[in-house]
Design an enzyme around this catalytic site. Structure first.
Site, PDB file in Angstrom:
ATOM      1  N   ASP C  26      -1.893  -5.982   2.954  1.00 15.93           N
ATOM      2  CA  ASP C  26      -2.556  -5.325   1.832  1.00 15.93           C
ATOM      3  C   ASP C  26      -1.815  -5.793   0.581  1.00 15.93           C
ATOM      4  O   ASP C  26      -0.712  -5.347   0.299  1.00 15.93           O
ATOM      5  CB  ASP C  26      -2.460  -3.805   2.004  1.00 15.93           C
ATOM      6  CG  ASP C  26      -2.943  -3.051   0.769  1.00 15.93           C
ATOM      7  OD1 ASP C  26      -3.488  -3.689  -0.153  1.00 15.93           O
ATOM      8  OD2 ASP C  26      -2.770  -1.816   0.733  1.00 15.93           O
ATOM      9  N   LYS C  88      -2.171  -8.944  -9.771  1.00  4.71           N
ATOM     10  CA  LYS C  88      -3.490  -8.951  -9.141  1.00  4.71           C
ATOM     11  C   LYS C  88      -4.613  -8.857 -10.169  1.00  4.71           C
ATOM     12  O   LYS C  88      -5.704  -9.372  -9.957  1.00  4.71           O
ATOM     13  CB  LYS C  88      -3.561  -7.776  -8.165  1.00  4.71           C
ATOM     14  CG  LYS C  88      -4.747  -7.785  -7.239  1.00  4.71           C
ATOM     15  CD  LYS C  88      -4.572  -6.677  -6.226  1.00  4.71           C
ATOM     16  CE  LYS C  88      -5.788  -6.464  -5.374  1.00  4.71           C
ATOM     17  NZ  LYS C  88      -5.565  -5.340  -4.442  1.00  4.71           N
ATOM     18  N   GLU C 189     -10.775  -3.997   1.052  1.00  3.76           N
ATOM     19  CA  GLU C 189      -9.808  -2.921   1.289  1.00  3.76           C
ATOM     20  C   GLU C 189     -10.433  -1.656   1.868  1.00  3.76           C
ATOM     21  O   GLU C 189      -9.935  -1.125   2.869  1.00  3.76           O
ATOM     22  CB  GLU C 189      -9.057  -2.615  -0.010  1.00  3.76           C
ATOM     23  CG  GLU C 189      -8.020  -3.694  -0.322  1.00  3.76           C
ATOM     24  CD  GLU C 189      -7.636  -3.769  -1.802  1.00  3.76           C
ATOM     25  OE1 GLU C 189      -7.968  -2.821  -2.537  1.00  3.76           O
ATOM     26  OE2 GLU C 189      -7.035  -4.774  -2.198  1.00  3.76           O
ATOM     27  N   ASP C 211     -11.274   4.460  -2.844  1.00  2.22           N
ATOM     28  CA  ASP C 211     -10.025   3.700  -2.957  1.00  2.22           C
ATOM     29  C   ASP C 211      -9.656   3.534  -4.430  1.00  2.22           C
ATOM     30  O   ASP C 211     -10.262   2.748  -5.153  1.00  2.22           O
ATOM     31  CB  ASP C 211     -10.227   2.327  -2.289  1.00  2.22           C
ATOM     32  CG  ASP C 211      -8.993   1.441  -2.370  1.00  2.22           C
ATOM     33  OD1 ASP C 211      -8.005   1.831  -3.024  1.00  2.22           O
ATOM     34  OD2 ASP C 211      -9.020   0.351  -1.790  1.00  2.22           O
TER      35      ASP C 211
END
Lengths: 211, 126, 657
Positions: C26, C88, C189, C211
């Site tokens: 992850d 990211k 994810e 999420d």
């Protein structure tokens, strides 16, 4: 080469991998087990449904999942790149068939196509039905004028009701073999779907405070 | 059931060398079918061992075109199996079976020598 | 795993590769986690302090050293100019696209040399692309896995936000490549989280995965049934997350300082310190009602009282956006909130009590957090890595998060693949020319939901040449979009009318050119060389250990079969191998192992002989003969397997009688 849905499935074929004889309808070679490329079938034939407007949604899901479980490229991670690519095209064909059968709009368009009619919802088609055209303009204006969520919701409710009505009418028209009628209802359904999309955009804009 | 000597069984062997592994009939049938579909003549199937995998060792099964000089040979139910000399000590006394499960099928060795399997079942410690 | 028969030398290595276990990663905005699922239960890999979270922070030393994780995060305060975080957010982004991030990045970002290329980060004296920084994080995660497993790792399932576009996905895959990892699959994810609940907790039915991570928000609706995980709809915002909450609070603190008459303007480094303080405050207020924090910048100290209600009022508008996106996703799939059987929480930001309350209200049920929201994605990734390498029954059916289309006249987007289409998918649309005699056509591929090109993300422009000159509107150009199971797009185009096919097939590039990628790969070769050495050494040691164990077992069981000289020689060699295995000389280990095998061969042969004799001695003669004599067996018919089975179950160490 065209192939009638479900037809010709008994003719023997050669497996791409081991060249063993297999029936054209086989998903896998029964000699070497290799997955076979998808055949040119339409959505009804691919998932094994008769060409009717009424479908059993749960059964579509069940067959789709069952077939994906056997054909999805993730099932072939240990096989050759070629076999993985074939599995991928099988999965693509399945996804296409699934999306077509699940959606009343696409399903109706396919049925009209099967009956040899050009789809009324293709590209660059304008609404020909004067009554629908009037309604369309009227609702669009109302939507443009709506400034609060309640007003947008009201139009949304109407669009949803019309959506359901069109689907029912499509079922009746196909049931009675009235293809002209089905074609008109399909145009209307397409229009209401597009409007529903706009309603959502409008609602999001209001919710985000953009007015 | 158990084949006692009958008929031409009088032709006794001097001292039969016992087989290194046992092969179930089901496994033999499957080997036979696979040999037949291989598309070229084979001597048999060779059982080997490889020292990779998550906990050390794993068996390999491959078609054999000829017998290696040190290969142990096993005849069972009409099929010939060769055991790679490196594998002999590990595989001695095991049983080779063929199983069909819901989603997969294949050969399996039941090994009394085996102490631990990794979660994947492909490797084993001796 | 059942064995198959292969052609000589063609046996695939265990777990599909000879490199062993594939890991699940992850790769988060704020923190990353690595997990493995080698055995029954998946395992999150932790450091010596039991911490699973590796801060996605990289510190670059003046000496060229690279530090990842907690250590790098600590240096954030002392040496902020050397530290990069939240990378990211920049994956696949060009400089022009960063405006909406509005200076929220506490480091210097520069445009690429070529227009439209991915941004660069200035850190120490280096100029790094986000792909390189991400690769450094991935390398650290890989090393953690290798240390824990005692073997090399070269394959991984890496998760990305469902809402990641094509550019960001490609960038992530390239980062993994730089880190020496082959990506078996990019998994969304939320889908990974669903997999963890479905496989680990046996959940079935309709699930919503909410999420909210550091930098991204995703909502996915899945149907879980008999090992099939079907994503029905997904939505999200690639630029909304817990970091935004931090920035709101930080802005408040800075405004308060200004109001207190403090004039010092914080530098980039000091801004990072303020953010670090804010993060502490936010975490604290998840469990406490109020607190007070002190900030010292440029010798000026300020005090800031903050309570939970204030934080909640600050972040409520951002949360409202996530809830509105959630409702849209439900509508896409045609469900009402109450039809959802479980709401799974993913991401550290879902720890905020307000998030749980609001979701409870929307869905009419308490959200689930049985699996740690910080770890659930990595667990799911590891489970998918296992499923892919071992060919288990589990199947993920995912969808495209964003519509893909082509620019047509007037900057209008014609959608070719609508969002939420199940993947892999291939769809085609026909386009035509708009000028008489037009022989070329520029295809501009865009991704997004808006009607106009300007509001969508551009993925690339391709030119189709060689169209036969025809009157405007006569040519039929069929453009096919294919999205693979990783969510990556390939576009091809073909002119159909004349049978003259002018075809192109291209993958959109995201601003990191092939040359650049090649250079980065070259630079990472240093690492690769180390990796290869390490891997070969690990293999040599494993082999040595195996041989030593086998020898010890053999000597213990039947040592008497070895001559005293053999015994002494073998034990001597074993001692030398043990010494060599402690060192790093791979060739020495391998050579000694070979010598041991050579020396031990006569002893091994004697053991085999005796074992076979033992088998004979331990059983009735008729059993053995039935088993052994082919002609006898033939005479007895085919029913002899029962006896054969018993007779050859030879114990490893036969009786010494």
């Amino acid at each position: 080469m065209t192939e009638a849905a479900g037809g010709d499935s008994g003719a023997p074929h050669a497996c791409w991998s081991c060249h063993g004889p297999i029936t054209a309808a086989a998903l896998f070679c029964h000699v070497c087990g290799a997955v076979q490329p998808p055949r040119p079938l339409d959505a009804f034939a691919r998932l094994g449904f008769p060409g009717r407007f009424e479908v059993d949604a749960a059964e579509i899901d069940k067959r789709y999942r069952g077939l994906q479980q056997r054909l999805h490229p993730d099932r072939f991670t240990k096989r050759s790149p070629r076999e993985r690519a074939i599995a991928e095209s099988q999965a693509m064909s399945l996804n296409d068939a699934y999306e077509t059968l699940k959606d009343p709009l696409k399903r109706a368009a396919l049925l009209l196509e099967r009956a040899g009619r050009s789809s009324p919802i293709g590209e660059n088609r304008t609404i020909q039905d004067p009554a629908l055209l009037m309604e369309a303009m009227e609702v669009r204006e109302a939507l443009a004028a709506a400034t609060d969520l309640a007003a947008v919701e009201a139009i949304g409710k109407r669009a949803a009701a019309e959506d359901r009505r069109c689907i029912e009418a499509l079922g009746a028209a196909f049931g009675a073999g009235e293809l002209d009628k089905a074609s008109r209802q399909l145009t209307a359904l397409k229009y209401w779907r597009k409007l529903a999309e706009e309603i959502r955009g409008r609602r999001a804009a209001i919710a985000h405070g953009a007015g | 059931m158990d084949g006692s000597l009958k008929g031409n069984g009088g032709k006794t062997m001097a001292r039969p060398r016992p087989q290194a592994i046992n092969v179930t009939e089901r496994a033999a049938e499957r080997v036979k079918a696979l040999l037949a579909s291989r598309g070229k003549p084979s001597f048999g199937v060779r059982i080997g061992i490889r020292t990779k995998g998550c906990s050390g060792l794993s068996y390999t099964l491959e078609f054999a075109d000829e017998k290696g000089p040190l290969d142990e040979m096993v005849e069972a139910h009409g099929v010939t199996l060769l055991i790679d000399p490196k594998a002999t000590m590990f595989i001695l006394g095991t049983e080779m079976d063929y199983v069909e499960e819901k989603l997969q099928s294949g050969f399996v060795f039941t090994n009394p020598n085996e102490k631990g399997r990794c979660g994947c079942g492909e490797s084993f410690h001796v | 795993m059942l064995l198959q028969i292969h052609e000589p030398g063609q046996t695939p290595t265990p777990h599909a590769t000879e490199r062993g276990v594939a890991i699940g990663i992850d790769l988060g905005t704020t923190n990353s986690v690595v997990a493995i699922a080698a055995g029954e239960t998946p395992e999150v890999l932790r450091d010596e302090n039991g911490k699973a979270l590796v801060p996605s922070v990289v510190a670059y030393g003046e000496d060229g050293s690279v530090e990842v994780g907690e250590g790098a995060r600590r240096r954030l305060l002392d040496d902020p100019g050397a530290v990069v975080g939240s990378i990211k957010r920049l994956m696949g982004r060009a400089a022009g696209e960063l405006k909406h991030l509005g200076g929220t990045l506490p480091y210097e970002v520069e445009p690429a040399d070529d227009q439209g290329g991915m941004v660069r980060i200035r850190v120490q004296d280096r100029r790094l692309s986000p792909v390189e920084v991400s690769a450094d994080i991935l390398r650290a995660l890989r090393a953690r896995a290798e240390t824990s497993l005692g073997q090399t790792v070269t394959e991984a399932v890496v998760t990305v936000p469902a809402y990641f576009d094509d550019a960001a996905r490609s960038a992530t895959k390239d980062a993994a490549r730089l880190a020496g990892l082959t990506v078996l699959r990019l998994v969304n994810e939320p889908t990974a989280a669903a997999l963890a609940y479905g496989l680990d907790k046996g959940a079935e039915g309709l699930y919503a995965i909410y999420d909210l991570g550091g930098g991204t928000f995703d909502i996915s609706l899945l149907r879980l049934e008999k090992g099939v995980f079907q994503v029905l709809a997904t939505g999200g915002d690639a630029a909304l997350g817990g970091d935004d909450f931090d920035h709101l609070i930080a802005e408040r603190f800075l405004a308060e300082r200004k109001a207190q008459g403090l004039v010092h303007r914080p530098s980039i480094g000091e801004a990072k310190q303020v953010l670090a303080a804010v993060r502490l405050a936010k975490e604290c207020l998840s469990t406490q009602e109020r607190g007070e924090w002190r900030i010292e910048l440029g010798g000026e100290t300020s005090r800031h009282a903050l309570d939970r209600a204030t934080v909640e009022s600050l972040i409520r508008p951002l949360l409202a956006r996530t809830l509105s996106i959630t409702q849209s996703a439900l509508e896409d799939a045609g469900f009402r909130p109450t039809e959802v059987q479980g709401v799974v929480l993913v991401g550290g930001s879902t720890r905020l009590p307000l998030v749980r309350r609001e979701l409870g209200t929307l869905f009419g049920r308490e959200p689930l957090a049985d699996i740690d929201p910080d770890e659930v994605v990595a667990v799911g990734a590891a489970l998918q890595a296992r499923a892919l390498t071992r060919g288990e029954g589990t199947l993920l059916l995912d969808v495209t998060p964003l519509s893909l289309g082509i620019e047509t006249m007037g900057g209008i987007v014609e959608k070719v693949i609508p969002r939420n289409s199940p993947i892999p998918v291939a769809m085609a649309q026909e386009f035509t020319t708009y000028q008489d005699g037009q022989t070329g056509m520029l295809l501009h591929v865009v991704q997004g939901e808006r009607e106009t090109v300007a509001e969508c993300r551009s993925l690339g422009r391709f030119e189709l040449k060689g169209i036969p000159p025809l009157t405007a509107g006569a040519a039929r150009i069929r453009v096919t979009f294919a999205v693979d199971a990783d969510g990556l797009l390939t576009v091809s185009a073909e002119e159909k009318t004349t049978g003259v096919s002018a075809a192109i097939e291209v993958k959109p590039s995201y601003g990191l050119g092939e040359d650049e990628m090649a250079r980065m790969l070259r630079e990472s070769m240093e690492h690769a060389q180390e990796d290869m050495e390490r891997r070969l050494l690990i293999e040599a040691r494993v082999e040595a250990e195996r041989v030593l164990l086998a020898l010890a077992a053999a000597l213990k069981a039947e040592g008497e079969l070895a001559t005293p000289e053999e015994r002494a020689q073998l034990q001597n060699l074993a001692h030398e191998i043990r010494k060599a295995a402690a060192g790093a000389d791979r060739d020495l280990i391998n050579g000694l192992v070979e010598r041991l095998e050579e020396t031990g061969r006569p002893f091994a042969q004697r053991r085999v002989d005796r074992a076979l004799q033992g088998a004979l001695a331990g059983h009735r003669l008729d059993e053995v003969e039935a088993d052994m004599a082919p002609d006898a067996r033939a005479a007895a018919g085919s029913g002899s397997s029962g006896a054969a089975r018993t007779s050859s179950r030879v114990p490893a160490a036969p009786r010494n009688d």
